[in-house]
Design an enzyme around this catalytic site. Structure first.
Site, PDB file in Angstrom:
ATOM      1  N   GLU A   1       0.838  -1.196   0.000  1.00  0.00           N
ATOM      2  CA  GLU A   1       0.000   0.000   0.000  1.00  0.00           C
ATOM      3  C   GLU A   1       0.876   1.250   0.000  1.00  0.00           C
ATOM      4  O   GLU A   1       2.004   1.238   0.512  1.00  0.00           O
ATOM      5  CB  GLU A   1      -0.890  -0.015   1.268  1.00  0.00           C
ATOM      6  CG  GLU A   1      -1.775   1.224   1.397  1.00  0.00           C
ATOM      7  CD  GLU A   1      -2.909   1.056   2.417  1.00  0.00           C
ATOM      8  OE1 GLU A   1      -2.899   0.076   3.176  1.00  0.00           O
ATOM      9  OE2 GLU A   1      -3.801   1.928   2.426  1.00  0.00           O
TER      10      GLU A   1
ATOM     11  N   ASN B   1     -12.355  -1.198  -1.036  1.00  0.00           N
ATOM     12  CA  ASN B   1     -11.664  -1.816   0.095  1.00  0.00           C
ATOM     13  C   ASN B   1     -12.317  -1.332   1.389  1.00  0.00           C
ATOM     14  O   ASN B   1     -12.581  -0.140   1.549  1.00  0.00           O
ATOM     15  CB  ASN B   1     -10.186  -1.392   0.102  1.00  0.00           C
ATOM     16  CG  ASN B   1      -9.487  -1.738   1.419  1.00  0.00           C
ATOM     17  OD1 ASN B   1      -9.160  -2.894   1.677  1.00  0.00           O
ATOM     18  ND2 ASN B   1      -9.278  -0.730   2.263  1.00  0.00           N
ATOM     19  N   GLU B   2     -12.583  -2.234   2.271  1.00  0.00           N
ATOM     20  CA  GLU B   2     -13.207  -1.897   3.556  1.00  0.00           C
ATOM     21  C   GLU B   2     -14.293  -0.832   3.348  1.00  0.00           C
ATOM     22  O   GLU B   2     -14.275   0.241   3.948  1.00  0.00           O
ATOM     23  CB  GLU B   2     -12.151  -1.454   4.582  1.00  0.00           C
ATOM     24  CG  GLU B   2     -11.181  -2.587   4.899  1.00  0.00           C
ATOM     25  CD  GLU B   2     -10.325  -2.395   6.152  1.00  0.00           C
ATOM     26  OE1 GLU B   2     -10.289  -1.294   6.707  1.00  0.00           O
ATOM     27  OE2 GLU B   2      -9.691  -3.394   6.575  1.00  0.00           O
TER      28      GLU B   2
ATOM     29  N   TYR C   1      -6.957  -9.137  11.370  1.00  0.00           N
ATOM     30  CA  TYR C   1      -5.672  -8.758  11.963  1.00  0.00           C
ATOM     31  C   TYR C   1      -5.521  -9.378  13.343  1.00  0.00           C
ATOM     32  O   TYR C   1      -6.494  -9.466  14.114  1.00  0.00           O
ATOM     33  CB  TYR C   1      -5.562  -7.231  12.067  1.00  0.00           C
ATOM     34  CG  TYR C   1      -5.210  -6.600  10.735  1.00  0.00           C
ATOM     35  CD1 TYR C   1      -3.908  -6.638  10.258  1.00  0.00           C
ATOM     36  CD2 TYR C   1      -6.181  -5.986   9.937  1.00  0.00           C
ATOM     37  CE1 TYR C   1      -3.576  -6.079   9.023  1.00  0.00           C
ATOM     38  CE2 TYR C   1      -5.851  -5.428   8.711  1.00  0.00           C
ATOM     39  CZ  TYR C   1      -4.543  -5.480   8.264  1.00  0.00           C
ATOM     40  OH  TYR C   1      -4.205  -4.935   7.044  1.00  0.00           O
TER      41      TYR C   1
ATOM     42  N   GLU D   1      -6.146  -9.187   3.594  1.00  0.00           N
ATOM     43  CA  GLU D   1      -5.316  -8.505   4.596  1.00  0.00           C
ATOM     44  C   GLU D   1      -5.311  -9.363   5.845  1.00  0.00           C
ATOM     45  O   GLU D   1      -6.383  -9.656   6.402  1.00  0.00           O
ATOM     46  CB  GLU D   1      -5.855  -7.109   4.933  1.00  0.00           C
ATOM     47  CG  GLU D   1      -5.637  -6.101   3.826  1.00  0.00           C
ATOM     48  CD  GLU D   1      -6.058  -4.674   4.197  1.00  0.00           C
ATOM     49  OE1 GLU D   1      -5.982  -4.306   5.382  1.00  0.00           O
ATOM     50  OE2 GLU D   1      -6.472  -3.952   3.265  1.00  0.00           O
TER      51      GLU D   1
ATOM     52  N   GLN E   1       2.093  -5.966   5.629  1.00  0.00           N
ATOM     53  CA  GLN E   1       2.296  -5.631   4.237  1.00  0.00           C
ATOM     54  C   GLN E   1       3.722  -6.011   3.845  1.00  0.00           C
ATOM     55  O   GLN E   1       4.524  -6.325   4.711  1.00  0.00           O
ATOM     56  CB  GLN E   1       2.039  -4.151   4.003  1.00  0.00           C
ATOM     57  CG  GLN E   1       0.620  -3.745   4.381  1.00  0.00           C
ATOM     58  CD  GLN E   1       0.240  -2.355   3.846  1.00  0.00           C
ATOM     59  OE1 GLN E   1       0.995  -1.705   3.134  1.00  0.00           O
ATOM     60  NE2 GLN E   1      -0.953  -1.909   4.227  1.00  0.00           N
TER      61      GLN E   1
END
Ligand code: AHR
Length: 516
Positions: A46, A193-194, A260, A316, A365
């Site tokens: 990103e 995204n999200e 996450y 992610e 990432q």
């Protein structure tokens, strides 16, 4: 019956009283029939902190050795590790990114404020050409994340045309003017995204309708075939998946999911390197909860798509700790320890075995952000413990998964629903040459573990093994000491008279065994 120790987390100290643990792993070689998609070994880059600028890209005029602007040390490390797919340009950044700002002569490219990530000024010197050419260098598939939050349908539709049309089309001609004659192959396209958060703060019904509209205009040009991915849920948000599947399953190829390993959102996520044993076990317990979460999303998908056509893409995942003291706020720079290596190995073991519904996963990432595989500082680069796991596990990419029976001790590690952590994690695969690779993690911070590895119906000629371990669970590599946690040869594997293997795994170690 094997004796099991069920230890509450408060009893972590007495663990060292146990001299030796034992576990048994049995490979079901005859049941091996499903491929481990290489795409679950995917990565994510990103425009955030120094992930792209400084981490991957230094520009052609940099004094840091580079190939067309990409730093050579990172390129070499990534090629060695094998990146099958790379997601870009975000994350949250994707929904503020306007691709036309990142094409054409660099001096004409407008600057923008990276509002999501520290307000850094983005000069757009790394754009579509720079990204897609990088993917060609790495021989990986690009995964483009499109702007739905602040963009338009027309903008995304034209981006697809710009990248993939080979005809005499306006966008293909613009690409040619910018120096690229042949279209790139772009299969994976994320539509937002999200979208429930930084990607537009939408309700699932609203986004599902919007997704359908975008999907119509993202066309297949020539022989390029898009795999369209709807923006998915965050960890436990099952209602998002339910709504998207109910309203738009027929229009999508994949639905994403973000998970996450984070203690809590806010300033108390804990340090990446200053932590105790309780934190260590809690983190591993949280990491493996991804299995339940994935399975619950899969159950919902099964209801609307019983044939399993729509993929679940965990695009992610990884650890999220506090930023390192002294680093720029909002750049998400964190160190990476043996604990991160364990999170990676345990998660990859789960992905290896979670079936064909999970078609991709991307650790967050690739450089200098969250659970990175490389960290860079000016002209220096270090490989993180997580890098070594991905490098070790690359043998599983596109191999056939061998199901396992595992018997091991377990530990109660607290957390949501009172999590239980098996002391041994493992996965196995067979490649097209008939070679079997087994990866195993002894998560016990204090105790060695003797593993009996049964591989029925296989006459073992030879074995070769490697190991990742270190002095402490918090051991990590620094620019001064880059080899505190590395991959080494391992000699603790013995072939027994009965044909099984005895593996003496040191405490807090990850090993890989190649069986020929
Ligand atoms: O990976 C960092 C951020 O985490 C991404 O930009 C966003 O999608 C997620 O919230």
């Amino acid at each position: 019956m094997k004796k099991r120790y069920l230890l509450p987390i408060m009893a972590v100290m007495p663990l060292s009283l146990f001299a030796q643990r034992e576990a048994t792993v049995t490979l079901k070689t005859n049941e091996a029939n499903q491929k481990i998609s290489k795409h679950i070994y995917g990565h994510f880059a990103e425009h955030l902190g120094t992930c792209v600028y400084g981490g991957l890209w230094v520009g052609e005029d940099s004094s840091i050795p580079n190939t067309n602007g990409y730093r050579n040390d990172v390129l070499e490390a990534l090629k060695e590790m094998k990146v099958p797919v790379l997601r870009w340009p975000g994350g949250c950044f994707a929904d503020e990114y306007h691709w036309t700002d990142g094409i054409g002569p660099k001096e004409n490219r407008p600057k923008m404020v990276n509002n999501n990530w520290g307000g850094t000024i983005e000069d757009n010197s790394f754009g579509t050409h720079e990204f897609l050419n990088l993917c060609e260098l790495l021989e990986c598939e690009p995964y483009i994340s499109g702007n739905v939050g602040s963009g338009t349908v027309e903008e995304l539709a034209k981006w697809v045309e710009y990248m993939t049309s080979d005809g005499d089309s306006p966008m293909a001609n613009l690409r040619r003017q910018n120096g690229r004659d042949k279209a790139w192959k772009v299969k994976f396209l994320g539509v937002g995204n999200e979208s429930w958060g930084c990607g537009g703060d939408m309700y699932p019904d609203y986004y599902a309708d919007l997704y359908r509209r975008y999907a119509v205009y993202c066309r297949n040009y020539d022989d390029n075939r898009l795999y369209k991915i709807a923006s998915g849920a965050s960890d436990y948000d099952y209602n998002w998946t339910e709504t998207l599947m109910r309203k738009a399953a027929n229009q999508m190829n994949g639905l994403s999911l973000h998970y996450y390993t984070v203690k809590e959102w806010g300033p108390n996520k804990g340090s990446a390197i200053n932590f105790n044993k309780e934190d260590y076990y809690w983190t591993l317990g949280k990491a493996i909860e991804i299995k339940d979460v994935v399975n619950k999303h899969i159950d919902i998908m099964d209801k609307y798509d019983p044939r399993g056509r729509v993929g679940l893409l965990v695009d992610e995942w990884g650890t999220w700790f506090n930023e390192e003291p002294g680093t720029i706020n909002g750049h998400l720079y964190q160190q990476n320890s043996l604990r991160d290596a364990m999170v990676a190995s345990l998660t990859l073991d789960i992905f290896n075995q979670c079936g064909s519904r999970v078609q991709m996963a991307n650790i967050a990432q690739i450089a200098n952000v969250l659970q990175s595989v490389v960290l860079t500082k000016d002209d220096k680069m270090i490989l993180t413990p997580t890098y070594h796991v991905f490098n070790m596990y690359k043998v599983h990419q596109d191999a056939t998964m061998v199901p396992l029976d595992i018997t091991s001790d377990k530990m109660d590690v607290g957390g949501k629903g009172n999590r239980t952590l098996p002391m041994l994690s493992a996965s196995a695969s067979k490649n097209d040459k008939g070679v079997i690779n087994i990866t195993m993690s002894n998560v016990d911070a204090d105790n060695d573990q003797t593993v009996t590895l049964n591989i029925p119906d296989v006459k073992i000629k030879s074995t070769k093994a490697t190991i990742i371990t270190a002095k402490d669970i918090s051991s990590h590599n620094t620019f001064e000491k880059p080899e505190e946690v590395i991959l080494k040869d391992f000699k603790g594997v013995k072939v027994e008279k009965n044909g099984s293997l005895k593996v003496k795994m040191p405490a807090k170690s990850i090993i890989s065994i190649q069986v020929n």
